[in-house]
Write a protein that holds these residues in place. Structure first.
Motif, PDB file in Angstrom:
ATOM      1  N   UNK A 187       0.721  -1.087   0.001  1.00 37.97           N
ATOM      2  CA  UNK A 187       0.043   0.156   0.075  1.00 37.97           C
ATOM      3  C   UNK A 187       0.766   1.311   0.031  1.00 37.97           C
ATOM      4  N   UNK A 188       1.945   1.223   0.773  1.00 37.47           N
ATOM      5  CA  UNK A 188       2.666   2.463   0.771  1.00 37.47           C
ATOM      6  C   UNK A 188       3.545   2.478  -0.518  1.00 37.47           C
ATOM      7  N   UNK A 189       3.972   1.540  -1.140  1.00 42.44           N
ATOM      8  CA  UNK A 189       4.597   1.891  -2.470  1.00 42.44           C
ATOM      9  C   UNK A 189       3.651   2.053  -3.444  1.00 42.44           C
ATOM     10  N   UNK A 190       2.609   1.734  -3.448  1.00 37.65           N
ATOM     11  CA  UNK A 190       1.551   1.965  -4.546  1.00 37.65           C
ATOM     12  C   UNK A 190       1.215   3.562  -4.259  1.00 37.65           C
TER      13      UNK A 190
ATOM     14  N   UNK B 152       3.539  -1.325 -16.651  1.00 40.16           N
ATOM     15  CA  UNK B 152       3.634  -2.144 -15.358  1.00 40.16           C
ATOM     16  C   UNK B 152       2.117  -1.975 -14.713  1.00 40.16           C
ATOM     17  N   UNK B 153       1.319  -2.927 -14.588  1.00 37.37           N
ATOM     18  CA  UNK B 153       0.067  -2.714 -13.856  1.00 37.37           C
ATOM     19  C   UNK B 153       0.153  -2.181 -12.519  1.00 37.37           C
ATOM     20  N   UNK B 154      -0.664  -1.620 -11.801  1.00 41.79           N
ATOM     21  CA  UNK B 154      -0.982  -1.554 -10.412  1.00 41.79           C
ATOM     22  C   UNK B 154      -1.918  -2.466  -9.804  1.00 41.79           C
ATOM     23  N   UNK B 155      -2.461  -3.131 -10.864  1.00 47.74           N
ATOM     24  CA  UNK B 155      -3.452  -4.113 -10.365  1.00 47.74           C
ATOM     25  C   UNK B 155      -2.818  -5.507  -9.744  1.00 47.74           C
ATOM     26  N   UNK B 156      -2.003  -5.387  -8.978  1.00 52.05           N
ATOM     27  CA  UNK B 156      -1.276  -6.542  -8.260  1.00 52.05           C
ATOM     28  C   UNK B 156      -1.728  -6.405  -6.793  1.00 52.05           C
ATOM     29  N   UNK B 157      -1.759  -7.711  -6.085  1.00 60.56           N
ATOM     30  CA  UNK B 157      -2.053  -7.720  -4.846  1.00 60.56           C
ATOM     31  C   UNK B 157      -0.915  -8.333  -4.022  1.00 60.56           C
ATOM     32  N   UNK B 158      -1.218  -8.239  -2.576  1.00 64.86           N
ATOM     33  CA  UNK B 158      -0.369  -9.373  -2.001  1.00 64.86           C
ATOM     34  C   UNK B 158      -0.525 -10.680  -2.198  1.00 64.86           C
TER      35      UNK B 158
END
Ligand code: KG4
Ligand code: ZN
Length: 329
Positions: free
Chosen positions: A91-94, A316-322
């Motif tokens: 979350x911080x990185x995004x 690079x998509x931000x649509x990744x999760x943990x």
């Protein structure tokens, strides 16, 4: 290319800056708060990351003597690890990536551990065998090239790091167990007591450490220290049982895959006895280890792998999760 790395998969809050393959800074804050619980408390770890991340990231930029606008991308661990702690880092990185309008690259923590070996030896060549030994994993990998990894064997129960941690708890030595067992074993006789070595059947490349831990538990129930058999001897013997298993399986993996180079990675790779035993057991093989500071969790390995993965021309998509259970292959 200048990449900020962020690591928060467990109880180390870490940030680092990598520029053109060189680590400019690497800051790691280990959360000592867990010591009194004898292990990591996930909820507390997440809160600590949330408190510290901003400071650690600023410190890493400061130490690298760069400004935040010099960053081309952010690399962040998205698994495996604890769901809550991973969420704080991702979350911080995004948020930072959106604010700076730069890409955020999701990094597999295990892959980063393996690639930490390139930081120590940039000339390392594929293929090689990697013994990945951390608090959560014990695996043998044939690393053929980037993105082409073959799992040769892994643990059926506890990880090697876990065997150190659980052993240390039984010995009453505190957490994390690896460094303290290694220290206490110095001067002890590693052959004083023969603890079981799991799954040593002929060709097996699998590991098992749960029987060893149970055996220690029963042994310590009855144990009374004497001059000829000290607690130090037992600690050294316990450590030896873990190391013998790791060395024997590494030997078999090398024979099976017919490579001439092997590396070790993960927190247990910091163990000096393991390093020395591998060198003795495999004199014909090139054996490489990351610097001690890059064995246990750190963000230098995240930023370094982030740079290798980053292709400025690709979206690079931000649509990744943990993914707490993220696998390597
Ligand atoms: O890679 P790491 O920092 O975190 C995970 O990804 O799990 O590994 C932590 C593990 C712990 O179990 C710790 O006891 C072990 O690495 N460890 C060691 C040593 N230093 C850390 N085990 C044996 N000897 C050491 N010197
Ligand atoms: Zn790790």
């Amino acid at each position: 290319m200048t990449i900020l790395g962020i690591e928060s998969s467990c109880d180390e809050t870490a940030a680092a800056v990598c520029r053109d393959g060189q680590i400019l800074s690497s800051i790691v804050s280990s959360q000592s708060i867990h010591e009194k619980y004898g292990g990591v408390v996930p909820e507390i770890a997440s809160r600590e990351h949330e408190k510290l991340l901003n400071l650690i990231v600023l410190e890493s930029l400061d130490k690298a003597t760069i400004g935040i606008d010099d960053l081309n991308a952010i690399a962040v661990t998205h698994g495996p690890g604890l769901a809550g702690t991973l969420l704080t880092g991702v979350s911080f990185a995004k948020g930072l990536g959106i604010g700076l309008q730069i890409p955020v690259i999701p990094i597999n923590h295990l892959e980063a551990h393996i690639f930490a070996n390139f930081l120590a030896v940039p000339s390392l060549k594929f293929p090689f065998v990697c013994l990945l030994v951390s608090g959560g994993h014990t695996q043998l990998w044939l690393i053929k090239e980037m993105n082409n990894y073959h799992l040769l064997g892994e643990t059926r129960d506890d990880a090697a790091g876990e065997a150190f941690d659980k052993g240390a708890r039984i010995f009453g030595l505190g957490y994390p167990g690896g460094p303290v067992i290694e220290k206490e074993a110095i001067g002890g006789n590693p052959s004083a007591h023969l603890f079981p070595r799991g799954l040593m059947g002929k060709d097996s490349l699998e590991f098992s450490f749960s029987g060893l831990k149970t055996s220690l538990l029963y042994f310590m129930d009855e144990f009374e220290e004497t001059e000829s058999l000290t607690k130090k001897d037992i600690i050294a013997s316990y450590q030896q049982a873990i190391i013998d298993t790791l060395v024997e399986k590494m030997k078999r993996a090398i024979e099976k895959s017919e490579v001439k180079t092997c590396v070790i990675a993960g927190g247990v790779a910091a163990n000096q006895c393991l390093r020395n035993s591998l060198k003795v057991a495999l004199p014909e093989i090139q054996i490489l280890f990351p610097d001690l500071s890059y064995c246990t969790d750190n963000a230098a390995m995240i930023s370094y792998l982030g740079e290798l993965k980053y292709k400025p021309s690709e979206h690079i998509s931000m649509e990744f999760s943990v993914n707490p259970n993220l696998k390597l292959a």
